[in-house]
Each structure stands twice: as C-alpha cells, then as structure tokens.
Motif scaffolding. Structure first.
Motif, PDB file in Angstrom:
ATOM      1  N   PRO A  30     -15.330 -14.952  -2.332  1.00 19.23           N
ATOM      2  CA  PRO A  30     -16.714 -14.800  -3.438  1.00 19.23           C
ATOM      3  C   PRO A  30     -16.654 -16.058  -4.041  1.00 19.23           C
ATOM      4  O   PRO A  30     -15.898 -17.115  -4.144  1.00 19.23           O
ATOM      5  CB  PRO A  30     -16.123 -13.517  -4.319  1.00 19.23           C
ATOM      6  N   THR A  31     -17.611 -16.020  -5.061  1.00 18.99           N
ATOM      7  CA  THR A  31     -18.120 -17.382  -5.880  1.00 18.99           C
ATOM      8  C   THR A  31     -16.883 -17.517  -6.653  1.00 18.99           C
ATOM      9  O   THR A  31     -16.575 -18.829  -7.166  1.00 18.99           O
ATOM     10  CB  THR A  31     -19.253 -17.149  -6.617  1.00 18.99           C
ATOM     11  N   TRP A  32     -16.128 -16.708  -7.386  1.00 23.39           N
ATOM     12  CA  TRP A  32     -15.103 -16.832  -8.088  1.00 23.39           C
ATOM     13  C   TRP A  32     -13.761 -17.337  -7.662  1.00 23.39           C
ATOM     14  O   TRP A  32     -12.777 -17.659  -8.441  1.00 23.39           O
ATOM     15  CB  TRP A  32     -14.812 -15.624  -9.036  1.00 23.39           C
ATOM     16  N   ALA A  33     -13.946 -17.450  -6.279  1.00 22.49           N
ATOM     17  CA  ALA A  33     -12.587 -17.704  -5.823  1.00 22.49           C
ATOM     18  C   ALA A  33     -12.007 -19.225  -5.770  1.00 22.49           C
ATOM     19  O   ALA A  33     -10.724 -19.497  -5.952  1.00 22.49           O
ATOM     20  CB  ALA A  33     -12.364 -17.390  -4.263  1.00 22.49           C
ATOM     21  N   LEU A  34     -13.073 -20.062  -6.143  1.00 20.28           N
ATOM     22  CA  LEU A  34     -12.687 -21.583  -6.312  1.00 20.28           C
ATOM     23  C   LEU A  34     -12.026 -21.824  -7.438  1.00 20.28           C
ATOM     24  O   LEU A  34     -11.361 -22.730  -7.810  1.00 20.28           O
ATOM     25  CB  LEU A  34     -13.979 -22.327  -6.156  1.00 20.28           C
ATOM     26  N   THR A  35     -12.259 -20.956  -8.501  1.00 21.62           N
ATOM     27  CA  THR A  35     -11.922 -21.489  -9.933  1.00 21.62           C
ATOM     28  C   THR A  35     -10.674 -20.303 -10.534  1.00 21.62           C
ATOM     29  O   THR A  35     -10.142 -20.565 -11.552  1.00 21.62           O
ATOM     30  CB  THR A  35     -12.827 -21.325 -10.893  1.00 21.62           C
ATOM     31  N   TRP A  51      -7.667 -20.734   0.675  1.00 16.85           N
ATOM     32  CA  TRP A  51      -6.692 -19.918   0.478  1.00 16.85           C
ATOM     33  C   TRP A  51      -7.068 -18.721   0.550  1.00 16.85           C
ATOM     34  O   TRP A  51      -6.290 -17.619   0.656  1.00 16.85           O
ATOM     35  CB  TRP A  51      -6.259 -19.828  -1.129  1.00 16.85           C
ATOM     36  N   TRP A  52      -8.480 -18.168   0.613  1.00 14.17           N
ATOM     37  CA  TRP A  52      -8.947 -16.895   0.705  1.00 14.17           C
ATOM     38  C   TRP A  52      -8.455 -16.522   2.092  1.00 14.17           C
ATOM     39  O   TRP A  52      -8.116 -15.405   2.343  1.00 14.17           O
ATOM     40  CB  TRP A  52     -10.504 -16.631   0.245  1.00 14.17           C
ATOM     41  N   TYR A  53      -8.638 -17.196   3.271  1.00 10.19           N
ATOM     42  CA  TYR A  53      -8.399 -16.853   4.645  1.00 10.19           C
ATOM     43  C   TYR A  53      -6.887 -16.832   4.601  1.00 10.19           C
ATOM     44  O   TYR A  53      -6.598 -16.007   5.556  1.00 10.19           O
ATOM     45  CB  TYR A  53      -9.257 -17.935   5.296  1.00 10.19           C
ATOM     46  N   GLY A  70       0.470   0.348  -0.295  1.00  8.03           N
ATOM     47  CA  GLY A  70      -0.487   0.501  -1.504  1.00  8.03           C
ATOM     48  C   GLY A  70      -0.896  -1.081  -2.055  1.00  8.03           C
ATOM     49  O   GLY A  70      -0.111  -1.922  -1.851  1.00  8.03           O
ATOM     50  N   ILE A  71      -2.099  -1.090  -2.820  1.00 12.08           N
ATOM     51  CA  ILE A  71      -2.193  -2.514  -3.625  1.00 12.08           C
ATOM     52  C   ILE A  71      -1.136  -2.647  -4.529  1.00 12.08           C
ATOM     53  O   ILE A  71      -0.897  -3.665  -4.721  1.00 12.08           O
ATOM     54  CB  ILE A  71      -3.627  -2.476  -4.234  1.00 12.08           C
ATOM     55  N   ILE A  99      -6.288  -9.440  -4.206  1.00 18.04           N
ATOM     56  CA  ILE A  99      -5.404  -8.527  -3.037  1.00 18.04           C
ATOM     57  C   ILE A  99      -6.629  -7.415  -2.760  1.00 18.04           C
ATOM     58  O   ILE A  99      -6.811  -7.220  -1.423  1.00 18.04           O
ATOM     59  CB  ILE A  99      -4.206  -7.984  -3.365  1.00 18.04           C
ATOM     60  N   ARG A 100      -7.173  -6.877  -3.639  1.00 18.61           N
ATOM     61  CA  ARG A 100      -8.087  -5.547  -3.141  1.00 18.61           C
ATOM     62  C   ARG A 100      -9.139  -6.162  -2.609  1.00 18.61           C
ATOM     63  O   ARG A 100      -9.591  -5.569  -1.597  1.00 18.61           O
ATOM     64  CB  ARG A 100      -8.522  -4.782  -4.766  1.00 18.61           C
ATOM     65  N   GLU A 101     -10.005  -7.378  -2.962  1.00 19.26           N
ATOM     66  CA  GLU A 101     -11.193  -7.671  -2.403  1.00 19.26           C
ATOM     67  C   GLU A 101     -10.875  -8.322  -1.014  1.00 19.26           C
ATOM     68  O   GLU A 101     -11.778  -7.927  -0.026  1.00 19.26           O
ATOM     69  CB  GLU A 101     -11.825  -8.595  -3.356  1.00 19.26           C
ATOM     70  N   PRO A 102      -9.989  -8.931  -0.612  1.00 14.47           N
ATOM     71  CA  PRO A 102      -9.734  -9.455   0.788  1.00 14.47           C
ATOM     72  C   PRO A 102      -9.344  -8.175   1.630  1.00 14.47           C
ATOM     73  O   PRO A 102      -9.767  -7.933   2.687  1.00 14.47           O
ATOM     74  CB  PRO A 102      -8.480 -10.336   0.694  1.00 14.47           C
ATOM     75  N   LEU A 103      -8.700  -7.160   1.137  1.00 17.78           N
ATOM     76  CA  LEU A 103      -8.367  -6.008   1.796  1.00 17.78           C
ATOM     77  C   LEU A 103      -9.727  -5.320   2.179  1.00 17.78           C
ATOM     78  O   LEU A 103      -9.861  -4.699   3.097  1.00 17.78           O
ATOM     79  CB  LEU A 103      -7.367  -5.031   1.144  1.00 17.78           C
TER      80      LEU A 103
END
Length: 148
Positions: A30-35, A51-53, A70-71, A99-103
C-alpha cells in the motif's frame, strides 16, 4: 517431494518474494508501506524497498511450519525489544497492519484461508506453491553442485 523444511529459509524467502512480486498481482504494497515502521520498537522504516514482498513470503513460510496461526501470535513473532535509553528493555509486539494486510492480500490471491477460531492456514494452492519453490531451489543447488 522437497518441502520448505528441506531448504535454507533465507533462500526460500528470497525466491518466494521475487515470485510474489513478479507473478501475483493481488500482492502489492500500500501507499503507506514506504514510510511506515513495522512496529513501535523500530526506530526507522525498513531499508529494503521490497520489504512488503519479503514479509508476505515470510508469512507464507511461517504458516507452513506452524499451521493455523492468529495475528496476535504472529505479532509476537515479528516483535522485538523496545530500547528505552538507560531503562530496562521490554518486549513489544510488532505492528498489526504490517501483518494483517499482507495476510489479507495473500487470502485474496488464494494462498491462505481463515479457519474458524484457529487462525489462518495455507490452502492447497499455497502449499503447492511453497513445495514448488523448494523443489526449484534444490534442483538449482544440485546443478551448481554438479558443475563444480
């Protein structure tokens, strides 16, 4: 058939993260992942721009090894120690969104399913993906070994 338990984890995660980046359209940062930091115990955002991948690949491997998780338990696994200057350090759980959004993205891609009251687990497609990547790694290792 080789499994992810038969190959080194760093090689598996690297190869799997490249596969997710190149072939799976549902997995994208997502857009926030860089910062964003990955938890309150971190001082800075991750230095790796992909890092997201890497996190998605690592989550797939953890789900393969530990079964339905679980999360909350994953937050503890990805957590760390909070530095407090001269005070005693304490353990902190990782951030939940990292963790939640990649899942959720891996679930949309069909690699993960939610098991009622047990957590998330790998689907047959997710297991076959990990086994396929592990077998490719072992084949490459045998070819490199044979050339020497």
């Amino acid at each position: 058939m080789p499994t992810p338990l038969d190959v080194p984890s760093d090689v598996l995660i690297d190869r799997l993260s490249r596969f997710l980046k190149e072939n799976v359209g549902e997995v994208a940062p997502p857009t926030w992942a860089l910062t964003a930091k990955t938890g309150s115990q971190r001082e800075r955002p991750p230095a790796n721009p992909d890092w997201w991948y890497v996190r998605c690949a690592s989550l797939l491997r953890k789900l393969y090894i530990h079964g339905p998780v679980g999360i909350a338990r994953l937050r503890v696994e990805y957590g760390g120690r909070l530095r407090r200057g001269t005070h005693i350090e304490h353990a902190r759980a990782s951030g939940g969104s990292a963790i939640r959004e990649p899942l959720q993205q891996l679930q949309k891609a069909g690699f993960i399913a939610v098991e009622a009251k047990e957590g998330r687990k790998l689907t047959a497609e997710g297991i076959s993906l990990l086994n396929r990547v592990a077998s490719e790694i072992l084949k490459d290792a045998k070819k490199a070994e044979g050339q020497q």
